[in-house]
Design a protein around this motif. Sequence first.
Motif, PDB file in Angstrom:
ATOM      1  N   UNK A  39      38.344  50.604  32.501  1.00  0.00           N
ATOM      2  CA  UNK A  39      37.676  49.350  32.147  1.00  0.00           C
ATOM      3  C   UNK A  39      38.708  48.270  31.828  1.00  0.00           C
ATOM      4  N   UNK A  40      39.708  48.615  31.035  1.00  0.00           N
ATOM      5  CA  UNK A  40      40.740  47.643  30.677  1.00  0.00           C
ATOM      6  C   UNK A  40      41.469  47.131  31.913  1.00  0.00           C
ATOM      7  N   UNK A  41      41.708  48.021  32.869  1.00  0.00           N
ATOM      8  CA  UNK A  41      42.392  47.607  34.099  1.00  0.00           C
ATOM      9  C   UNK A  41      41.530  46.644  34.906  1.00  0.00           C
ATOM     10  N   UNK A  42      40.253  46.961  35.061  1.00  0.00           N
ATOM     11  CA  UNK A  42      39.365  46.057  35.797  1.00  0.00           C
ATOM     12  C   UNK A  42      39.331  44.683  35.134  1.00  0.00           C
ATOM     13  N   UNK A  43      39.236  44.671  33.816  1.00  0.00           N
ATOM     14  CA  UNK A  43      39.209  43.408  33.082  1.00  0.00           C
ATOM     15  C   UNK A  43      40.537  42.656  33.217  1.00  0.00           C
ATOM     16  N   UNK A  44      41.640  43.378  33.144  1.00  0.00           N
ATOM     17  CA  UNK A  44      42.955  42.732  33.266  1.00  0.00           C
ATOM     18  C   UNK A  44      43.137  42.105  34.650  1.00  0.00           C
ATOM     19  N   UNK A  45      42.648  42.772  35.671  1.00  0.00           N
ATOM     20  CA  UNK A  45      42.769  42.249  37.035  1.00  0.00           C
ATOM     21  C   UNK A  45      41.908  40.996  37.200  1.00  0.00           C
ATOM     22  N   UNK A  46      40.641  41.114  36.881  1.00  0.00           N
ATOM     23  CA  UNK A  46      39.725  39.988  37.080  1.00  0.00           C
ATOM     24  C   UNK A  46      40.011  38.841  36.109  1.00  0.00           C
ATOM     25  N   UNK A  47      40.529  39.178  34.938  1.00  0.00           N
ATOM     26  CA  UNK A  47      40.780  38.161  33.923  1.00  0.00           C
ATOM     27  C   UNK A  47      42.184  37.615  33.916  1.00  0.00           C
ATOM     28  N   UNK A  48      42.975  37.946  34.927  1.00  0.00           N
ATOM     29  CA  UNK A  48      44.353  37.445  34.964  1.00  0.00           C
ATOM     30  C   UNK A  48      44.336  35.924  35.115  1.00  0.00           C
ATOM     31  N   UNK A  49      45.114  35.218  34.333  1.00  0.00           N
ATOM     32  CA  UNK A  49      45.088  33.742  34.382  1.00  0.00           C
ATOM     33  C   UNK A  49      45.425  33.174  35.761  1.00  0.00           C
ATOM     34  N   UNK A  71      50.410  52.643  38.221  1.00  0.00           N
ATOM     35  CA  UNK A  71      50.232  53.097  39.604  1.00  0.00           C
ATOM     36  C   UNK A  71      49.181  54.196  39.657  1.00  0.00           C
ATOM     37  N   UNK A  72      49.262  55.167  38.752  1.00  0.00           N
ATOM     38  CA  UNK A  72      48.287  56.253  38.714  1.00  0.00           C
ATOM     39  C   UNK A  72      46.880  55.747  38.439  1.00  0.00           C
ATOM     40  N   UNK A  73      46.775  54.782  37.553  1.00  0.00           N
ATOM     41  CA  UNK A  73      45.476  54.198  37.230  1.00  0.00           C
ATOM     42  C   UNK A  73      44.896  53.478  38.447  1.00  0.00           C
ATOM     43  N   UNK A  74      45.721  52.714  39.143  1.00  0.00           N
ATOM     44  CA  UNK A  74      45.270  52.021  40.354  1.00  0.00           C
ATOM     45  C   UNK A  74      44.870  53.033  41.423  1.00  0.00           C
ATOM     46  N   UNK A  75      45.626  54.119  41.536  1.00  0.00           N
ATOM     47  CA  UNK A  75      45.264  55.168  42.501  1.00  0.00           C
ATOM     48  C   UNK A  75      43.857  55.694  42.227  1.00  0.00           C
ATOM     49  N   UNK A  76      43.557  55.975  40.954  1.00  0.00           N
ATOM     50  CA  UNK A  76      42.231  56.505  40.594  1.00  0.00           C
ATOM     51  C   UNK A  76      41.144  55.454  40.829  1.00  0.00           C
ATOM     52  N   UNK A  77      41.412  54.209  40.486  1.00  0.00           N
ATOM     53  CA  UNK A  77      40.432  53.141  40.710  1.00  0.00           C
ATOM     54  C   UNK A  77      40.183  52.929  42.199  1.00  0.00           C
ATOM     55  N   UNK A  78      41.238  53.018  42.988  1.00  0.00           N
ATOM     56  CA  UNK A  78      41.092  52.858  44.434  1.00  0.00           C
ATOM     57  C   UNK A  78      40.309  54.026  45.034  1.00  0.00           C
ATOM     58  N   UNK A 101      33.691  44.731  45.419  1.00  0.00           N
ATOM     59  CA  UNK A 101      32.361  44.336  44.935  1.00  0.00           C
ATOM     60  C   UNK A 101      31.835  45.368  43.941  1.00  0.00           C
ATOM     61  N   UNK A 102      32.094  46.641  44.201  1.00  0.00           N
ATOM     62  CA  UNK A 102      31.654  47.701  43.286  1.00  0.00           C
ATOM     63  C   UNK A 102      32.382  47.609  41.946  1.00  0.00           C
ATOM     64  N   UNK A 103      33.673  47.354  41.989  1.00  0.00           N
ATOM     65  CA  UNK A 103      34.437  47.193  40.751  1.00  0.00           C
ATOM     66  C   UNK A 103      33.940  46.015  39.937  1.00  0.00           C
ATOM     67  N   UNK A 104      33.650  44.927  40.614  1.00  0.00           N
ATOM     68  CA  UNK A 104      33.138  43.738  39.926  1.00  0.00           C
ATOM     69  C   UNK A 104      31.753  44.000  39.341  1.00  0.00           C
ATOM     70  N   UNK A 105      30.949  44.782  40.032  1.00  0.00           N
ATOM     71  CA  UNK A 105      29.616  45.120  39.524  1.00  0.00           C
ATOM     72  C   UNK A 105      29.721  45.896  38.207  1.00  0.00           C
ATOM     73  N   UNK A 106      30.594  46.878  38.168  1.00  0.00           N
ATOM     74  CA  UNK A 106      30.794  47.643  36.940  1.00  0.00           C
ATOM     75  C   UNK A 106      31.341  46.759  35.830  1.00  0.00           C
ATOM     76  N   UNK A 107      32.321  45.901  36.177  1.00  0.00           N
ATOM     77  CA  UNK A 107      32.908  45.028  35.175  1.00  0.00           C
ATOM     78  C   UNK A 107      31.882  44.043  34.621  1.00  0.00           C
TER      79      UNK A 107
END
Length: 147
Positions: A39-49, A71-78, A101-107
């Motif tokens: 969750x924190x990773x999705x938020x950090x990506x979408x919320x990057x300034x 890298x491991x976290x991105x691998x799992x998210x991907x 789109x799926x990641x954004x839906x969850x976020x």
Amino acid sequence: MSLSKKNYESLASFRYILRTFLRFSEQAAGSVGLSASQHQALLAIQGYPGRSQITVGELAERLQVEHHSAVGLVDRLEANQFVQRTPHPEDRRSVLISLTAEGLRFLDQLAKVHRQELKKIGPELRSILQKLESEITSENDSPDKEV
């Protein structure tokens, strides 16, 4: 100059409200099948300034983790199709990470419940922050402050 009991109480109250919010966040993420770090990773990506895609290095910095952990976290998210990697247009050694789109839906789903929780705890959080600011300001204005 040592801190007063009141100072410790204010710091403890601040720490407590932060921890209760983080626990809420962990449980909310778990309720939709995500780990807190996902969750924190999705938020950090979408919320990057300024943009909605970031490098792995930027993600590591935002999450305060080592590069290999990001890298491991991105691998799992991907693997779960929540993020996608695309070649960086200016640096061939790097890739950009963005939400699918799926990641954004969850976020979006998590952001809504987090905003509701923040609305609920906001007054208490503001009060604690104001108290801490007042205590710190009065310490700085004290003539016997240590150098």
